[in-house]
Design a protein around this motif. Structure first.
Motif, mmCIF file in Angstrom:
data_model
loop_
_atom_site.group_PDB
_atom_site.id
_atom_site.type_symbol
_atom_site.label_atom_id
_atom_site.label_comp_id
_atom_site.label_asym_id
_atom_site.label_seq_id
_atom_site.Cartn_x
_atom_site.Cartn_y
_atom_site.Cartn_z
ATOM 1 N N UNK A 52 -1.986 3.242 -5.253
ATOM 2 C CA UNK A 52 -2.217 3.122 -6.689
ATOM 3 C C UNK A 52 -2.046 1.711 -7.209
ATOM 4 N N UNK A 53 -2.377 1.515 -8.478
ATOM 5 C CA UNK A 53 -2.445 0.170 -9.035
ATOM 6 C C UNK A 53 -1.098 -0.510 -9.272
ATOM 7 N N UNK A 54 -0.004 0.240 -9.332
ATOM 8 C CA UNK A 54 1.294 -0.389 -9.619
ATOM 9 C C UNK A 54 1.758 -1.236 -8.449
ATOM 10 N N UNK A 55 2.397 -2.368 -8.743
ATOM 11 C CA UNK A 55 2.962 -3.195 -7.673
ATOM 12 C C UNK A 55 4.233 -2.563 -7.136
ATOM 13 N N UNK A 56 4.556 -2.873 -5.892
ATOM 14 C CA UNK A 56 5.817 -2.483 -5.253
ATOM 15 C C UNK A 56 6.131 -0.999 -5.398
ATOM 16 N N UNK A 57 5.136 -0.158 -5.275
ATOM 17 C CA UNK A 57 5.339 1.267 -5.517
ATOM 18 C C UNK A 57 4.597 2.101 -4.482
ATOM 19 N N UNK A 82 6.288 7.411 -5.745
ATOM 20 C CA UNK A 82 7.085 6.818 -6.821
ATOM 21 C C UNK A 82 6.226 6.390 -8.005
ATOM 22 N N UNK A 129 -0.399 -5.197 -1.936
ATOM 23 C CA UNK A 129 -0.355 -3.734 -1.963
ATOM 24 C C UNK A 129 0.946 -3.192 -1.398
ATOM 25 N N UNK A 178 15.647 -0.534 -9.693
ATOM 26 C CA UNK A 178 14.189 -0.538 -9.754
ATOM 27 C C UNK A 178 13.662 0.894 -9.610
ATOM 28 N N UNK A 180 11.543 3.176 -12.263
ATOM 29 C CA UNK A 180 10.245 3.744 -11.948
ATOM 30 C C UNK A 180 10.198 5.235 -12.294
ATOM 31 N N UNK A 181 11.287 5.927 -12.003
ATOM 32 C CA UNK A 181 11.289 7.370 -12.203
ATOM 33 C C UNK A 181 11.507 7.747 -13.666
ATOM 34 N N UNK A 188 -6.315 -6.980 -5.597
ATOM 35 C CA UNK A 188 -5.219 -7.348 -6.491
ATOM 36 C C UNK A 188 -5.042 -8.866 -6.528
#
Lengths: 250, 638, 238
Positions: free
Chosen positions: A76-81, A85, A223, B380, B384-385, C94
């Motif tokens: 997905x588009x979120x960083x570090x995820x 999550x 990513x 972090x 996120x949650x 990205x």
């Protein structure tokens, strides 16, 4: 929120696969992406349709089992995820979300969104270890390791082996994974004895597994849910060159 | 069922050495004649498979994930205990032993715990040698932190990812043995039955989850390293795939199941946010080193912004009730205190089921950057949650099912009551008694896998001799047919309800009546409701598709079916244990102040359940526990 | 040494480094055109008068670098296509920019340009009359030498050709923007600590090369259209 999902379905490794579109309603914004997928599967079940297969396990971002390419982005588009999550509050009501498997020749599809990432295991088996027989270890404090080195090794060791680096790379290169695993061990004094062999064997296995070549785009690191740095790729390049040159003269 | 714990002779500190000397050995040249099956590839399974392979045995290792590196040991955050005394703060093997027995509320077997404490020091050495990047001090030596239930700093850690790093260490050793051909790894395989011939474990039946193929595997010994049964509660900190099937199948085949009612509730998890929830996320207990737990003193303040509640209107209840341990009180006590506060109507957040864990003081004392360095990844994860920033606003936490101390009964050699079938790690019951201390699970898993089983399995193998059952033998075929029959049964019910809906319902029953506090009436009710639910399951379950390929619903249905049977066993055990101890709190047995009351006279034993057949109530056996080295005392953390 | 995936990267980096160095020297040579006919002619003549093994040695070395660079790139692209046979329905990035994603495209156009450029000014087969241009201006011993200056002015008076040169130099600039920093990454000589500096140097170098090369054809066109006078106007009188 209500969403339109465009999901990849593939009945088996030999099937060519196609997209299927499903509408899903009343998704809580507090739910995770995978919980939204659970909800979709329950909805499919109610209609007697076989649910969509996807890999997942710990659902807390550490086991590396979840995958999914969401709107073109690995995890997905979120960083570090990781996907597990990623929470639905990052999406908007009415969004159309495209969900695909991690695509690479070295990651064949097993079913739907489930892919086979065992080529990563083969890379580790080629040299991603320190040969330390159980019981033969000296005292843990026998070799002091500078905090900085231990921290750098830890940064690399944080890799969860999810394969997002491969999926996000336009060439399906596994350099970020391989370099993180080799880098972790090569940075530590315990790892020095097997350093050259490790690097050569891991790279060889990586090449044989059908991954592409690194072209220094940096998409992998962007990513990566654990933010593994491109430095480890540079380090692997360096360690590999050194090992090759040493081999030339020995 | 005969329960012979086989505790070696001699003073406690010499038992393990004596035992190692008196155990039979398998000649190095003969080791390759033995086949060993290891089910599970977590810390216990991975370490055992790697070490046994290294010794020369032929090992087949199985896991349900796509690679052995994903086993749920990976999610342990805080650390691993070891009696190294590197901090010079008074630690010793005896103190770790003492803390663990006391922490387990005097319901563990002394000899096993002492061995665990002895081995703890070797584990750290072994892991360092493998390249586990433990936290270090600037001088380059290993760093430690303190953890719940101990007054010394003996926990080794690798940021908030200690379990991951230890598992990757074991996985790397395992990978080395796979490359060497000593271990054959079978991923996406789920064990569905144990093959028992003439009372001895001789193999397992698996289903290949990727293609639906059933197969029998035969061997000289079977090691079950399959983790705990926390997912009987549906919502837990376990991975979604964790299940009790392997252990429960062994139980059905004659292995005694000990103390299923000992479940650990972890005090620091992120509270439930809604019906969609599929699992609960743990925030490492290490957070309690710097965070202070509180709820508003007055109920009216529960909905207020926590930063607007003045210091004197906050109730730091752990510091108030347990001044010497404060926020580091053991898990069971912390969890129950949180429940009490919420039951009192002073809980915060959604549904009033949460308490604050506040880092305000620590941030002003140490600075935000120090806190970020220590717990950055946890903060972090929390953000996120929940979408909230814990540097600015206290975290909300609530207890959740985390670990299960109960498990297959094993003797000192880690062998179950079925000879040849061993249980390691969380899957056995042996070391933590009624409550496990933080940072001890990793220690036990690795101890069992690296340092205990390699010796004790030799003793069994040397006395039985090599002799693998032919895959064509009638016992194997019968076992295989039985498993296939069960699969066909699940797919042929063709009802309307999904397996998940049953699992959710079971979880609700379990959490309501067999959760943090239990009572006779509730447990009886739970047993009845579970039986009804199981009947409904057998009539109304829907599993679409067939069993001959990857079918996630079929996998889930099989696991839920076993959880339904197991949940009843858990409740039965809780009902029979008429005392409060550790993770088992019976409301009928508490002091006026609400503290647990143990009954050492009648319950200083492990309860071991023997399967008696379908529709029959299992039989409860006792292994009496003796406390010769640690004096039985009221566990006080005041 | 060069058979593995990393070996190919080393080849790309090493040959790339040779070419990076070459374009700088070439550009420095070109800029002497602003110092007048004598300067550039004498520089060109001195290059032509190098001992044959030095001259041809360098030429072959450069040619080999180009060919290895291009061939390795081609084989990497083929391998990479195989490694990812199925595209995503949505292809997004990205971090990677246009220059890094389009190295193959820019490289191919630059290669075509190099061939044209050699035919144009070195082999002089497109306009054979360039070979006939001689003069004594800039000649060390007063004999007739090739009149590089006149050839450059004549060559860049063609708008189409000049624009093609400038466009090609822009693509070279993009190619270098990724290639220059990539050399260091591929040879393992980069770390996060000086990644920013390296990227800055890379960026600056790419634009310097662009500016240094483009200014010559542009100056000729500017003077041709009477906007500004860079050179002796007599070369523009015809």
């Amino acid at each position: 929120m209500n969403l339109t999902l465009k999901v990849w379905r593939q009945s088996g490794p030999k099937d060519s696969g196609q997209f299927e579109t499903h509408l899903i309603e009343e998704v809580s914004e507090d739910s995770s992406f995978l919980e939204m997928m659970d909800q979709l599967n329950e909805q499919l079940l109610e209609n007697g349709i076989e649910p969509i297969a996807f890999d997942h396990d710990c659902r807390e971002g550490i086991c590396g089992m979840c995958s999914l390419t969401i709107n073109g982005f690995a995890h997905g588009p979120e960083d570090s995820t990781t996907t597990c999550q990623l929470h639905m509050r990052k999406f908007n009501d009415g969004d159309i979300i495209t969900i695909e498997p991690f695509r690479a020749r070295a990651f064949p599809v097993v079913r739907d969104l489930v892919v086979d990432r065992s080529s990563f295991d083969k890379i580790i088996q080629a040299g991603g270890f320190i040969s330390a027989r159980t019981g033969s270890a000296p005292d843990g404090n026998a070799i002091p390791i500078p905090k900085e080195d231990a921290d750098k090794a830890m940064d690399a060791a944080a890799c969860i082996g999810c394969g997002a680096c491969v999926a996000s790379c336009k060439n399906a290169s596994a350099m970020l994974f391989t370099s993180a695993k080799a880098g972790h061990l090569n940075l530590l004094p315990q790892g020095q004895a097997e350093k050259d062999a490790r690097v050569l064997n891991m790279v060889k296995t990586m090449d044989e597994s059908g991954f592409g070549n690194c072209r220094n785009y940096g998409e992998c690191s962007a990513a990566c849910p654990k933010d593994i740095s491109l430095d480890y790729i540079a380090k692997l390049n360096r360690d590999h060159a050194k090992a090759k040159i040493k081999n030339l003269f020995s | 069922m005969k329960l012979d714990s086989k505790i070696p002779e001699g003073p406690i500190a010499e038992k393990w050495d004596n035992h190692r000397f008196s155990s039979k050995l398998v000649n190095p040249a003969n080791k390759r004649k033995f086949n060993i099956i290891v089910v599970g590839s977590g810390l216990a399974g991975g370490a055992a498979a790697a070490t046994l392979g290294e010794l020369g045995y032929n090992v087949d290792c199985f896991c349900y994930q796509d690679t052995p590196r994903r086993a749920h040991s990976i999610a342990a955050q805080g650390g691993i205990n070891a009696a190294k005394n590197y901090q010079n703060d008074g630690d010793s093997i005896h103190r770790l032993f003492y803390d663990t027995v006391k922490g387990g509320d005097f319901r563990s077997r002394e000899a096993n715990v002492h061995r665990l404490a002895q081995i703890s020091v070797n584990i750290i050495d072994q892991c360092v040698a493998q390249g586990v990047p433990f936290a270090r001090e600037y001088g380059g030596l290993l760093a430690n932190r303190s953890f719940g239930g101990a007054q010394v700093s003996r926990t080794f850690y690798a940021r908030g990812q200690t379990g991951q790093q230890l598992l990757l260490g074991a996985y790397s050793s395992l990978s080395r043995q796979i490359a060497a051909g000593q271990v054959k790894m079978h991923t996406r395989h789920e064990m569905l039955d144990l093959i028992v011939v003439d009372g001895h474990a001789k193999g397992i039946i698996t289903r290949n989850l990727a293609n639906g193929e059933h197969r029998a595997w035969t061997a000289d010994a079977v090691l079950l390293c399959t983790g705990g049964y926390g997912n009987a509660y549906y919502l837990s900190t376990n991975a979604v795939g964790c299940n009790v099937t392997a252990a429960f199948r062994a139980y059905r085949q004659g292995a005694g199941f000990a103390n299923p009612c000992y479940t650990q509730i972890h005090p620091t998890c992120i509270p439930v946010s809604g019906d969609h929830q599929s699992k609960l996320t743990l925030m490492s207990e290490s957070l309690r080193n710097d965070g202070r737990v509180w709820v508003p003193l007055d109920r009216e303040n529960c909905d207020k912004d926590p930063n607007d509640i003045e210091e004197e209107l906050r109730d730091y209840y752990l510091e108030r009730k347990y001044p010497s341990f404060g926020n580091l009180a053991p898990r069971d006590i912390s969890s129950r205190s949180a429940k009490e506060a919420c039951d009192d109507g002073r809980g915060v957040g959604q549904g009033g089921r949460g308490v604050y864990l506040d880092f305000g003081d620590a941030i002003s004392r140490l600075g935000e950057s120090t806190i970020r360095e220590r717990y950055g990844n946890l903060f972090q994860m929390y953000e996120r949650i929940t979408g909230e920033n814990a540097y600015k606003r206290p975290m909300r936490i609530y207890p959740a099912i985390h670990y299960t101390m109960g498990g297959l009964w094993v003797d000192y050699n880690l062998m179950t009551t079925v000879p040849g079938c061993f249980a390691l790690g969380e899957a056995n019951f042996s070391d933590h008694g009624a409550n496990r201390l933080g940072a001890s699970a990793l220690m036990q898993g690795l101890s069992d896998g690296y340092f205990v089983i390699p010796y004790t399995i030799g003793d069994y193998l040397a006395s039985t001799g090599a002799g693998v059952l032919s895959p064509d033998s009638p016992e194997v075929k019968e076992s295989l047919d039985k498993v296939k029959g069960r699969i066909d049964q699940l797919t042929s019910i063709k009802g309307k309800r999904s397996a998940r809906s049953y699992h959710k319902k079971l979880g609700q029953i379990m959490w309501e009546y067999a959760g943090m506090a239990r009572n006779e009436k509730g447990l009886n009710k739970a047993i009845g409701e579970i039986q009804d639910l199981r009947d409904d399951f057998n009539k109304e379950l829907m599993v679409p598709g067939s069993g001959d390929r990857l079918n996630v619903e079929l996998e889930r249905a099989g696991r839920v079916k076993d959880f339904l049977d197991f949940g009843e066993l858990l409740c039965r055990d809780a009902l029979e244990r008429k005392e409060s101890c550790g993770g088992h709190f019976r409301e009928e047995f508490q002091t006026a102040e609400g503290e647990a009351t143990r009954d050492d006279e009648n319950f200083a034993h492990a309860a071991v359940w023997e399967y008696q057949g379908r529709e029959k109530i299992p039989k409860r056996h006792k292994e009496e526990l003796y406390f010769d080295n640690v004096k039985l005392a009221v566990r006080s953390y005041k | 040494m060069f058979t593995s995936s990393l070996g190919k990267k080393y080849l790309m980096a090493l040959t790339g480094l040779v070419l990076i160095g070459f374009v700088f020297v070439h550009m420095a040579g070109n800029l002497q055109v602003f110092a007048g006919q004598a300067q550039i002619n004498s520089y060109a003549h001195s290059l032509q008068s190098l001992p044959w093994f030095v001259l041809w040695g360098s030429r072959l070395f450069l040619l080999a670098s180009i060919m290895i660079h291009a061939w390795t790139a081609y084989s990497l692209i083929v391998e990479n296509r195989k490694a990812r046979p199925n595209k995503n329905d949505v292809e997004v990035t990205k971090r990677a920019g246009w220059s890094s994603l389009r190295m193959g495209l820019t490289g191919t156009i630059i290669l075509a340009f190099v061939v044209f450029h050699l035919l144009h000014f070195t082999i002089r087969s497109i306009y054979p009359e360039y070979a006939e241009m001689t003069t004594t201006v800039g000649s060390p011993a007063g004999e007739e030498i090739h009149d590089a200056f006149s050839m450059i002015i004549a060559g860049f008076k063609h708008e189409f050709i000049s624009v093609f040169y400038v466009v090609a130099m822009f693509l070279l600039c993009r190619h270098l923007a990724h290639g220059f920093s990539s050399v260091f990454q591929s040879l393992g000589l980069r770390s996060e600590a000086w990644e920013k500096k390296l990227n800055l140097v890379s960026f600056a170098y790419a634009w310097l090369i662009f500016a240094g090369f483009s200014v010559v054809p542009l100056s000729v066109l500017i003077q041709k259209h009477g906007i500004f006078q860079f050179y002796d106007p007599s070369f523009f009188s015809s």
